[in-house]
Design a protein around this motif. Sequence first.
Motif, PDB file in Angstrom:
ATOM      1  N   GLY A  89       0.928  -1.020  -0.081  1.00 46.30           N
ATOM      2  CA  GLY A  89       0.044   0.027  -0.003  1.00 46.30           C
ATOM      3  C   GLY A  89       0.905   1.398  -0.002  1.00 46.30           C
ATOM      4  N   LEU A  90       1.970   1.274   1.019  1.00 44.66           N
ATOM      5  CA  LEU A  90       2.943   2.281   0.753  1.00 44.66           C
ATOM      6  C   LEU A  90       3.391   2.566  -0.325  1.00 44.66           C
ATOM      7  N   VAL A  91       3.836   1.496  -1.412  1.00 45.73           N
ATOM      8  CA  VAL A  91       4.451   1.664  -2.549  1.00 45.73           C
ATOM      9  C   VAL A  91       3.382   2.336  -3.680  1.00 45.73           C
ATOM     10  N   SER A  92       2.103   1.900  -3.398  1.00 45.32           N
ATOM     11  CA  SER A  92       1.273   2.295  -4.426  1.00 45.32           C
ATOM     12  C   SER A  92       0.707   3.947  -4.058  1.00 45.32           C
ATOM     13  N   ILE A 222      -4.222   7.990  -1.786  1.00 49.37           N
ATOM     14  CA  ILE A 222      -2.931   7.787  -0.904  1.00 49.37           C
ATOM     15  C   ILE A 222      -3.499   7.318   0.799  1.00 49.37           C
ATOM     16  N   LEU A 223      -4.711   8.154   1.248  1.00 51.91           N
ATOM     17  CA  LEU A 223      -5.155   7.694   2.358  1.00 51.91           C
ATOM     18  C   LEU A 223      -5.937   6.269   2.698  1.00 51.91           C
ATOM     19  N   ALA A 224      -6.245   5.790   1.316  1.00 52.73           N
ATOM     20  CA  ALA A 224      -6.891   4.575   1.378  1.00 52.73           C
ATOM     21  C   ALA A 224      -5.985   3.304   1.213  1.00 52.73           C
ATOM     22  N   GLN A 225      -4.718   3.858   0.443  1.00 57.65           N
ATOM     23  CA  GLN A 225      -3.984   2.702   0.441  1.00 57.65           C
ATOM     24  C   GLN A 225      -2.591   2.508   1.642  1.00 57.65           C
ATOM     25  N   THR A 226      -3.014   3.579   2.253  1.00 50.72           N
ATOM     26  CA  THR A 226      -1.940   3.594   3.572  1.00 50.72           C
ATOM     27  C   THR A 226      -2.715   3.287   4.944  1.00 50.72           C
ATOM     28  N   VAL A 227      -3.751   3.868   5.188  1.00 54.10           N
ATOM     29  CA  VAL A 227      -4.637   3.752   6.488  1.00 54.10           C
ATOM     30  C   VAL A 227      -5.713   2.561   6.222  1.00 54.10           C
ATOM     31  N   VAL A 228      -6.666   2.984   5.332  1.00 60.52           N
ATOM     32  CA  VAL A 228      -7.737   2.068   5.099  1.00 60.52           C
ATOM     33  C   VAL A 228      -7.331   0.605   4.727  1.00 60.52           C
ATOM     34  N   LEU A 229      -6.577   0.471   3.785  1.00 57.65           N
ATOM     35  CA  LEU A 229      -6.031  -0.801   3.207  1.00 57.65           C
ATOM     36  C   LEU A 229      -5.662  -1.687   4.473  1.00 57.65           C
ATOM     37  N   GLY A 230      -4.622  -1.143   5.595  1.00 58.62           N
ATOM     38  CA  GLY A 230      -4.055  -2.032   6.784  1.00 58.62           C
ATOM     39  C   GLY A 230      -5.200  -2.542   7.537  1.00 58.62           C
ATOM     40  N   ILE A 231      -6.318  -1.508   7.660  1.00 62.42           N
ATOM     41  CA  ILE A 231      -7.211  -1.702   8.669  1.00 62.42           C
ATOM     42  C   ILE A 231      -8.247  -2.885   8.201  1.00 62.42           C
ATOM     43  N   LEU A 232      -8.651  -2.738   6.746  1.00 58.69           N
ATOM     44  CA  LEU A 232      -9.497  -3.779   6.066  1.00 58.69           C
ATOM     45  C   LEU A 232      -8.728  -5.097   5.968  1.00 58.69           C
ATOM     46  N   MET A 233      -7.355  -5.144   5.889  1.00 56.61           N
ATOM     47  CA  MET A 233      -6.807  -6.370   5.743  1.00 56.61           C
ATOM     48  C   MET A 233      -6.656  -6.890   7.192  1.00 56.61           C
ATOM     49  N   ARG A 234      -6.768  -6.415   8.022  1.00 57.04           N
ATOM     50  CA  ARG A 234      -6.816  -6.833   9.549  1.00 57.04           C
ATOM     51  C   ARG A 234      -7.956  -7.359  10.101  1.00 57.04           C
ATOM     52  N   SER A 235      -9.024  -6.713   9.595  1.00 50.28           N
ATOM     53  CA  SER A 235     -10.560  -6.805   9.877  1.00 50.28           C
ATOM     54  C   SER A 235     -11.127  -7.863   9.082  1.00 50.28           C
ATOM     55  N   MET A 274     -11.194   4.774  -3.080  1.00 52.29           N
ATOM     56  CA  MET A 274     -11.493   3.412  -2.160  1.00 52.29           C
ATOM     57  C   MET A 274     -11.225   2.109  -3.079  1.00 52.29           C
ATOM     58  N   SER A 275     -11.270   2.355  -4.585  1.00 52.23           N
ATOM     59  CA  SER A 275     -11.209   1.057  -5.426  1.00 52.23           C
ATOM     60  C   SER A 275      -9.361   1.116  -5.440  1.00 52.23           C
ATOM     61  N   SER A 276      -8.662   2.045  -5.099  1.00 56.47           N
ATOM     62  CA  SER A 276      -7.257   1.754  -5.469  1.00 56.47           C
ATOM     63  C   SER A 276      -6.510   0.694  -4.258  1.00 56.47           C
ATOM     64  N   ILE A 277      -7.686   0.365  -3.604  1.00 56.44           N
ATOM     65  CA  ILE A 277      -6.872  -0.750  -2.654  1.00 56.44           C
ATOM     66  C   ILE A 277      -6.855  -2.102  -2.978  1.00 56.44           C
ATOM     67  N   THR A 278      -7.362  -2.310  -4.590  1.00 54.56           N
ATOM     68  CA  THR A 278      -7.450  -3.409  -5.022  1.00 54.56           C
ATOM     69  C   THR A 278      -6.141  -3.982  -5.333  1.00 54.56           C
ATOM     70  N   PHE A 279      -5.176  -3.337  -6.059  1.00 55.80           N
ATOM     71  CA  PHE A 279      -4.067  -3.870  -6.726  1.00 55.80           C
ATOM     72  C   PHE A 279      -3.111  -4.267  -5.553  1.00 55.80           C
ATOM     73  N   PRO A 280      -2.755  -3.340  -4.459  1.00 53.77           N
ATOM     74  CA  PRO A 280      -2.005  -3.738  -3.444  1.00 53.77           C
ATOM     75  C   PRO A 280      -2.489  -4.961  -2.650  1.00 53.77           C
ATOM     76  N   ALA A 281      -3.581  -5.058  -2.723  1.00 53.04           N
ATOM     77  CA  ALA A 281      -4.314  -6.212  -1.997  1.00 53.04           C
ATOM     78  C   ALA A 281      -4.136  -7.610  -2.679  1.00 53.04           C
ATOM     79  N   ILE A 282      -4.155  -7.523  -4.045  1.00 47.61           N
ATOM     80  CA  ILE A 282      -4.043  -8.449  -4.995  1.00 47.61           C
ATOM     81  C   ILE A 282      -2.531  -9.068  -4.934  1.00 47.61           C
TER      82      ILE A 282
END
Length: 420
Positions: A89-92, A222-235, A274-282
Amino acid sequence: MNGLIHGVKGLLSFLSAPLIGALSDVWGRKSFLLLTVFFTCAPIPLMKISPWWYFAVISMSGVFAVTFSVIFAYVADITQEHERSTAYGLVSATFAASLVTSPAIGAYLSQAYGDTLVVVLASGVALLDIGFILLAVPESLPEEMRPVSWGAPISWEQADPFASLRKVGQDSTVLLICITVFLSYLPEAGQYSSFFLYLRQVIGFSSETVAAFIGVVGILSILAQTVVLGILMRSIGNKNTILLGLGFQILQLAWYGFGSQPWMMWAAGAVAAMSSITFPAISAMVSRNADPDQQGVVQGMITGIRGLCNGLGPALYGFVFYLFHVELNEMAEVETLGKASKPNMANPTDESSIIPGPPFLFGACSVLLSLLVALFIPEHNLALRSGSHKKHSNGAQTHTHSPQAGGLDGKEPLLEDSSV
């Protein structure tokens, strides 16, 4: 000409990215990171030297301009599995930050001092990047993971990237992930090629409003891929995060397709962030389930498919716009035509125009298919791979002195739990 360049570059990236990733699994990441960054930046000074050489070099640079595959493999080498989604997420997000800042800086400098300064400055930044990789970036692949070093004898079995590709291609889980990436990124690549012209000519955005739109969506991404992504991956977990990101992308594209007012574009832009979280998650899912000596090739496959979409997406969107008589011209051409003779396009204020942006609606359908494919991706296969991970961590001697075990490994799928 621009479409031809993107097509050639995308096809070359599709063919070369898995091979470069596989070779980085053998020879290490740093050399290939330097190579990919150099060829990505090489066309920049040619913009002022020779336009034809620029077009030729930027087309052929697709062979090596696959930096993401090497970077993501590098990240996998230096992080633990539970840290990779955040790292990706940080890289993206860093890439998104460059997209937000560089166009604004370039436009300001070009207007104030001319295009030559922009090209010189960009070339200088590229040289700094290459120097930073040479002097400050260490090799990430452990010595025991590298069968050989540069200059040492190497057998074709060790360096053959097609062996890794055959192993990946036999795994149904990897194939499902690749199909998901293709169907979801194809409309995104097409959107990048035409969306800002669409905002100006069909929705009525000014150039300043378009710049503000890019900045706001970039910051939210940037906020979605750094903050939101980590929260969603854990939850909710890796797979559910991918599904959620694809759902946001469907909503975003449908909103772009049916939207006819500026406020609708702004709202859809927030959903796009918000849809930008898809690629780092994949990328995190692929990395967490791949063997340590296969990180480069699997990330290369994902990057290669994105490169192919970068070539096909603009052509696809242009064809759909043509079918629905939505003609997007360069802004200079539109301004010379004047208001009295506007180009033939679907005007969202006309009652006869039910769908102002047909390609975006087509893209929503493509992402919906991607979502259906992603539903079949198995998630719980990390425990089955733990034995393989321990085997690799014991060092290179296991591969050297156990030919029978190596033969069995060649028949195993990359992601061992491939049941659908």
